[in-house]
Structure formats: C-alpha cells, structure tokens
Design an enzyme around this catalytic site. Sequence first.
Site, mmCIF file in Angstrom:
data_model
loop_
_atom_site.group_PDB
_atom_site.id
_atom_site.type_symbol
_atom_site.label_atom_id
_atom_site.label_comp_id
_atom_site.label_asym_id
_atom_site.label_seq_id
_atom_site.Cartn_x
_atom_site.Cartn_y
_atom_site.Cartn_z
ATOM 1 N N ARG A 79 0.861 -1.289 0.086
ATOM 2 C CA ARG A 79 0.028 0.057 -0.113
ATOM 3 C C ARG A 79 0.829 1.329 -0.106
ATOM 4 O O ARG A 79 0.350 2.352 -0.267
ATOM 5 C CB ARG A 79 -0.919 -0.077 1.299
ATOM 6 C CG ARG A 79 -1.958 1.466 1.264
ATOM 7 C CD ARG A 79 -2.922 0.982 2.182
ATOM 8 N NE ARG A 79 -2.488 0.556 3.824
ATOM 9 C CZ ARG A 79 -2.102 1.705 4.559
ATOM 10 N NH1 ARG A 79 -2.204 2.960 4.202
ATOM 11 N NH2 ARG A 79 -1.863 1.058 5.708
ATOM 12 N N TYR A 132 -15.016 15.078 -19.140
ATOM 13 C CA TYR A 132 -15.437 13.751 -19.093
ATOM 14 C C TYR A 132 -16.499 13.731 -17.994
ATOM 15 O O TYR A 132 -16.677 14.529 -17.061
ATOM 16 C CB TYR A 132 -14.340 12.604 -18.552
ATOM 17 C CG TYR A 132 -14.845 11.465 -18.105
ATOM 18 C CD1 TYR A 132 -15.430 10.822 -19.214
ATOM 19 C CD2 TYR A 132 -14.698 11.067 -17.005
ATOM 20 C CE1 TYR A 132 -15.983 9.335 -18.976
ATOM 21 C CE2 TYR A 132 -15.120 9.696 -16.487
ATOM 22 C CZ TYR A 132 -15.651 9.139 -17.527
ATOM 23 O OH TYR A 132 -16.193 7.757 -17.140
ATOM 24 N N ASP A 215 -6.015 17.397 -17.158
ATOM 25 C CA ASP A 215 -6.263 16.067 -17.450
ATOM 26 C C ASP A 215 -5.880 16.044 -18.994
ATOM 27 O O ASP A 215 -6.433 16.459 -19.808
ATOM 28 C CB ASP A 215 -8.135 15.823 -17.542
ATOM 29 C CG ASP A 215 -8.435 14.247 -17.576
ATOM 30 O OD1 ASP A 215 -7.204 13.868 -18.601
ATOM 31 O OD2 ASP A 215 -9.323 14.021 -17.483
ATOM 32 N N LYS A 240 -6.386 4.341 -20.688
ATOM 33 C CA LYS A 240 -6.656 4.919 -22.333
ATOM 34 C C LYS A 240 -5.232 4.482 -22.925
ATOM 35 O O LYS A 240 -4.883 3.568 -23.033
ATOM 36 C CB LYS A 240 -7.007 6.265 -22.217
ATOM 37 C CG LYS A 240 -8.218 6.771 -21.370
ATOM 38 C CD LYS A 240 -9.508 5.742 -21.760
ATOM 39 C CE LYS A 240 -10.713 6.187 -21.001
ATOM 40 N NZ LYS A 240 -10.664 5.883 -19.588
#
Length: 427
Positions: A79, A132, A215, A240
């Site tokens: 983690r 988005y 972004d 993506k």
Amino acid sequence: MSFALLNPNVMDQRNFHPESLMMTHGYKPELSEGAIKCPIFQTSTFVFKSAEEGKSFFQVAYGKREKEPNEELGLIYSRLNNPDLQILEERLCLWDQAEECAVFESGMSAISTVMLEFLRPGDVLLYSKPVYGGTDHFINKVLPQYGINGIGFTSSQSLEEITEMVKSKGAEDKVKMVFVETPANPTNTLFDLEVCRMVADQHSRNEDKVIVCVDNTYMGPLWQHPLAHGADLVVYSATKYIGGHSDLIAGAVLGNVSLMKRVRTLRTFLGNMTGPWTGWLLMRSLETLKVRMTKQAENAEKVAGFLQNHPKVEKVYYLGNLMPGDPQYAVFKKQMTSAGAMLSFDIVGGEKEAFSFLNNLKLIKLAVSLGSTESLVEHPATMTHSDVSEEDRNLLGISEKLVRISIGVEHYSDIIWDIEQALAIDI
C-alpha cells in the site's frame, strides 16, 4: 522514494529518448535472478533485515524525518510502495519530465484524490467545460455535498471574462484549484494552459497558491506536456493510451515533489493505488506507447479526411482541421505536437441517424473508453456524457447527432470502409 531496484545511473550514459528507456529505466536484472523483465511482485508485505531498518523506513514513510542524501529506502508494504509501481512511476515521469508520479486504481480515483486533497469546504473549483462525464458528475454532484462548489468556464471566455464571472459570484477569495481538460472530451475543444495559469495566479494569495491541474488523457503522455505550460499537476486515465489494450483500469498523477507528497499521502490512506499486476501490465504497455500512438494518429488523419467530405456528415471535430486565424489553432500549435487520434462528428439528422450508424458498424466496436488498439465508437449524449446537464450539453455541442470515435491501429482503409458502409445505410 528510491529502493534497490532503481538504477539511478542509467541516464548518466546518454540522454536517451523516453521510448528508448521504457524497457530498462529503473530496473536492475541482477537483483531479480537476471530476468529481462521486471517480475510481478505479488506480495502484500516485505521483510526487513532488522528492527532498526524497519524503524528507519517508517520514519521517512510517515514524515518523521527526511531521507538522508544518497540514502536508499527499502520496501515496506504494497500500500506504500511496490517494485512494479515504483518502476512504472519512474518511467511515466520521463515523458512529462515530472519530478514524481503516483499511480491509481482508475483515472477517476486519481482525479478525485487530487480534488479531495487540495480542496476544502467553502472552496471553489474553477473547471473547463466540457469535461469527461464522470469528472462532471464528481464536480457537480459529489463535491457540493462537502461544501465545495464548481464554476465552469468555456474556451470562448477570455481571461477578463473568467475573472469577471468569478467576481460576480463572490468567489474571488475562494478559488483554490483550476481544473482543465484539454483537449476536451468529446469535442476536442482546446484551452490555453498559459491563460489558465494566469487565472490561477490572479486568485493566489501569498503562499496560498491556486493549483492548476490538467487532465491530459486525450493526448496521452506523448503529444502534450502540460507541466511545461504552467500546470502544477497532470492527471491521466492510464486505462486509455498508457494502458492501450482495453484490458486494465488505472490512473496516474504527476507533478513536483512537494505537491506529490500530499497526493501520495492521501493515496496511502485512501488505499486507492493500483496493484502490482496492473503495474506490470502498464510497464508492458509503455514499451509500445509511442509506436501505437503514432500509428493511431496517422490513421485518424486519414479517417478525418474521409469524413470531412462525406454528405452525411455535418461537422468533424478533429484538431488537424484547425486553420490559421482560428484562436484554437494558435493553442494547438503552442501546446501540442500532434492532432491526436480522437475525433467526433455530427451526423446529418439526430439520435435516430446516429444510432443507425452505430448499430451497423462491423469492424469498429461500440463501447466507451478510448486510446486502445482497437477502434471504439460511442454516443456521448446518451452514454459517457448523459449525466451532464442538458443546458451544458446544448451549450457545448454535445448533441444527439454527435458521435465520438477513438481510432485504433487497424489498417486505415478498413476503418474508413466500415464507416462508409455504416453511413450508407438509409433508415
């Protein structure tokens, strides 16, 4: 943080291009039985050599002391750090020339973590429109529940107009972040990052700096580098172009050491870092990122040229079609090195005609997402952006006749054939 698997001397040999370093940077085969590729470190925890070593590692991990010069920190717990993620993050930094990177379970977890870390109740988030659909939902439906409100601005608004809009809403002293998605999904609208930086600086107070977060998913790490144009942080849906094969979900945030320390700390306690298997898959994908994206951009140029002259197509939203004299063209030339592989177009008619086109495609897949090896097509108004307000959809051109295509690596003539035959069917 560094650890034994990192190879800090690899850049001393030559100033290699990022695509050349994607196979080797940050990895020492001799520390992994000579394996040419980094193994998958499918482990939750790591063994300390001594209690003193464990104490030392945790002191740095929790900020109780600074790392000493030339000190190599080891691994603690997946983690906090894991070799697959660490090496992946080192390699992602090369494209954007960022100081640090943190990878996440998804693009939305990267975006939401950044917003939750740098915004507090009473703050205002300035954001570009469109974004988005998931980002729009988080800004307009989730953040207000925590007393954080968004103010949207469009590419047609000047610096002065944005400033006046913020002032009219009584938010001059409340703006804490400017969030920009450029090119914007799904219309390829461009925003000038230098103007966004100026907006942020106008609302900064002394050391209370307004953060500019970009972004960059539509351009991937190859075609645009927002940190070079005034951004503080860059976020990606690594699902993506970075992943590029429709087989994983991931996100990434990049920036300077001080900001990324805050992002990493919140990631640690939210627990939304990606796992070692996904990290390994992303490392694999980085090796072919430039080859894939270059081919996709070449295909997109040919597809856009075909659509531009088709009688059933009203308008094509493709960056390569921008012309000198258009303010968007000036932004494109300043910020980008390619027109990319994303395009949208308005079909003559409306939803009925758009759906007929989508339903009759044979090669191109009807699915959301983008940036993958296969070409993908979707209907933003009823799919990815269906939760965006009707007012904003009308304002921003996300109409019932708009179709979005992510161009893949297939032969361009086959993509064009599929589009042509689907458009030819009368309803």
